[in-house]
Design a protein around this motif. Structure first.
Motif, PDB file in Angstrom:
ATOM      1  N   GLY A 267       0.815  -1.109   0.405  1.00  0.00           N
ATOM      2  CA  GLY A 267       0.050  -0.003  -0.173  1.00  0.00           C
ATOM      3  C   GLY A 267       0.821   1.180  -0.073  1.00  0.00           C
ATOM      4  N   ASP A 268       0.291   2.533  -0.067  1.00  0.00           N
ATOM      5  CA  ASP A 268       0.794   3.604   0.077  1.00  0.00           C
ATOM      6  C   ASP A 268       1.875   3.985  -1.080  1.00  0.00           C
ATOM      7  OD1 ASP A 268      -0.474   4.048   2.407  1.00  0.00           O
ATOM      8  OD2 ASP A 268       1.127   3.421   3.696  1.00  0.00           O
ATOM      9  N   GLY A 269       1.610   3.311  -2.218  1.00  0.00           N
ATOM     10  CA  GLY A 269       2.315   3.396  -3.384  1.00  0.00           C
ATOM     11  C   GLY A 269       3.584   2.656  -3.418  1.00  0.00           C
ATOM     12  N   LEU A 270       3.789   1.808  -2.512  1.00  0.00           N
ATOM     13  CA  LEU A 270       5.049   0.797  -2.357  1.00  0.00           C
ATOM     14  C   LEU A 270       5.076  -0.173  -3.716  1.00  0.00           C
ATOM     15  CD1 LEU A 270       5.243  -0.266   1.371  1.00  0.00           C
ATOM     16  CD2 LEU A 270       6.600   1.616   0.147  1.00  0.00           C
ATOM     17  N   ALA A 271       6.181  -0.249  -4.281  1.00  0.00           N
ATOM     18  CA  ALA A 271       6.213  -1.078  -5.514  1.00  0.00           C
ATOM     19  C   ALA A 271       7.739  -2.067  -5.010  1.00  0.00           C
ATOM     20  CB  ALA A 271       6.613  -0.314  -6.557  1.00  0.00           C
TER      21      ALA A 271
END
Length: 470
Positions: A267-271
């Protein structure tokens, strides 16, 4: 061992021609059973040196040691006697020397004893064998000592002694400060720094073994992680160190190792960006092969025999075996034979026993240099034609003797060099001899009557003449 004659020397110390106590050989540059430094600067980083035990765990190094020791140990050690003219050596039996060659001691077979001898020489560069004598002074037992518990000593007059620690298996119940060199057999190899201290090939190939071990350990961790390289967790914005550590620990705990393959929810834009295997990592197999070839080269073992590479297909089995013998085994075999001859007091030129018999030890190489069946049969068949007796050839194949097999056969049309020399010395060597002048018994003529037939004919003639006179 308490009644062994050479221990009497210890009762009076080292009095004799030695002009002082012997000094230990300086082995600071010699072989010790460890690689001093795994790599440059290792000791500053508290990286311990590689011990012999660690180096021997390398599969190629282990194979080289076991291969050489096993191949030499399987050869039967024979007692040979020299013929009176000094040209032929034949196997014999002697009650003084044959028993110790068949059974060197009470706890090892012949194979185990020679394997221990060679293993000590390969791993330590030295093999020290303690001799045990009977009341006649004849060697009846041989014991391979631990070289790590032995120190060579040199007296001021050049006499050599060996300080040995306690070894209950060999019968040394106490530490012996000085055992004369005449009561031990010291087989050493690669005496680069001192004539009494040999060097093991591990001295030269220890770093290659360490390199291969590090690669294998790294590969083990790699495959334990599912054969997939690590990756990078990225965030769209800047995060502090505490958050980064928390995310890293959470990822390793839940999605690494045995948890590889589980579904990760980000989440929170993690990749997550996986890292690909680099070309350098793909060269590990070639590096491992180079390490194995280096180790084989130090021991003199053909690489394919240690599981590295493939054999030369353009040569037959016998040629490859002879190459392996000449480049690897011969130096060890010849060295053991020479050490046994000198240690048992039967060296070349030393006449022993009644009649001045000359003995020597020799390994039977037939167990090593064995030809394929077809080649062996063809070779023996050719050797029977004037060189070997049929019984000798049959013995090579494990067959019993036969009637008439003890004679050497030669075809009739063969002439000796002496006869040919006489022929060439004549005025016309190529002159054809007339049949009438040919030597030998006369040949019977079937057209002429025999003596009995002629006598019968004469009797008929005389009978006719008497009838006419009447």
């Amino acid at each position: 061992m308490a009644d062994v004659p050479f221990f009497r020397l210890l009762e009076t110390g080292l009095r004799g021609k030695a002009a002082g106590p012997p000094q230990a050989v300086d082995g600071s540059r010699g072989w010790w059973p460890l690689v001093r430094e795994a790599f440059a600067g290792a000791w500053q980083r508290n990286v311990e040196p590689v011990s012999l035990t660690t180096a021997a765990s390398n599969p190629v190094l282990f194979r080289c040691i076991s291969l050489i020791s096993g191949d030499i140990a399987k050869l039967r050690c024979r007692l040979m006697q020299q013929s009176p003219d000094g040209t032929i050596w034949s196997e014999v039996e002697s009650p003084a020397f044959s028993p110790v060659l068949r059974k060197p001691n009470g706890y090892q077979t012949r194979v185990q004893f020679f394997a221990s001898w060679v293993i000590s020489k390969l791993t330590q560069g030295n093999a020290l064998i303690l001799k045990q004598r009977d009341d006649r002074g004849v060697v009846v037992r041989l014991h391979v000592l631990d070289w790590n518990r032995v120190t060579p000593l040199v007296a001021p007059d050049g006499s050599v002694y060996y300080a040995c620690k306690r070894d209950d298996l060999a019968g040394l119940g106490l530490d012996y400060p000085a055992i004369p060199a005449s009561e031990v057999i010291h087989d050493r190899w690669n005496t680069l720094f001192h004539p009494l201290v040999g060097l093991s090939p591990v001295y030269a190939c220890g770093l290659a073994a360490l390199q291969a071990q590090e690669i294998q350990q790294t590969s083990t961790k790699f495959f334990r992680n599912g054969s997939r390289p690590g990756g990078i967790l990225t965030a769209p914005a800047k995060i502090d160190d505490a958050t980064a550590k928390r995310l890293k620990d959470h990822w390793e705990e839940n999605y690494a190792g045995d948890n590889m393959g589980k579904v990760a929810v980000l989440g929170d834009g993690l990749a997550y960006v996986p890292m690909a295997v680099t070309a350098k990592d793909a060269e590990l197999i070639d590096i491992l092969k180079w390490s194995g070839e280096t180790i084989c080269g130090c021991f003199g073992v053909p690489a394919y025999m240690a599981g590295v590479g493939s054999p030369q297909l353009n040569n037959n089995v016998q040629t490859l075996a002879e190459l392996y013998y000449s480049q690897c085994l011969q130096i060890h075999i010849e060295s053991i034979e020479a050490c046994l001859d000198e240690g048992l007091g039967i060296g070349y030129g030393v006449k022993t026993g009644e009649g001045g018999k000359v003995y020597g030890t020799e390994f039977d190489l037939d167990d090593l240099l064995r030809m394929d069946t077809a080649t062996q049969v063809r070779t023996l068949a050719e050797a029977v034609k004037g060189i070997m007796t049929p019984d000798e050839a049959r013995g090579k194949l494990g067959l019993p003797k036969v009637k008439g097999g003890a004679a050497v056969y030669m075809q009739q049309q063969n002439y000796s060099l002496e006869a040919l020399a006489k022929r060439d010395a004549s005025e016309d060597p190529f002159k054809t001899v007339p049949p009438a002048q040919a030597s030998g018994p006369p040949v019977a003529n079937d057209d002429e009557p025999t003596e009995a037939e002629a006598a019968k004919a004469m009797a008929v003639i005389w009978k006719g003449l008497r009838h006419v006179r009447r």
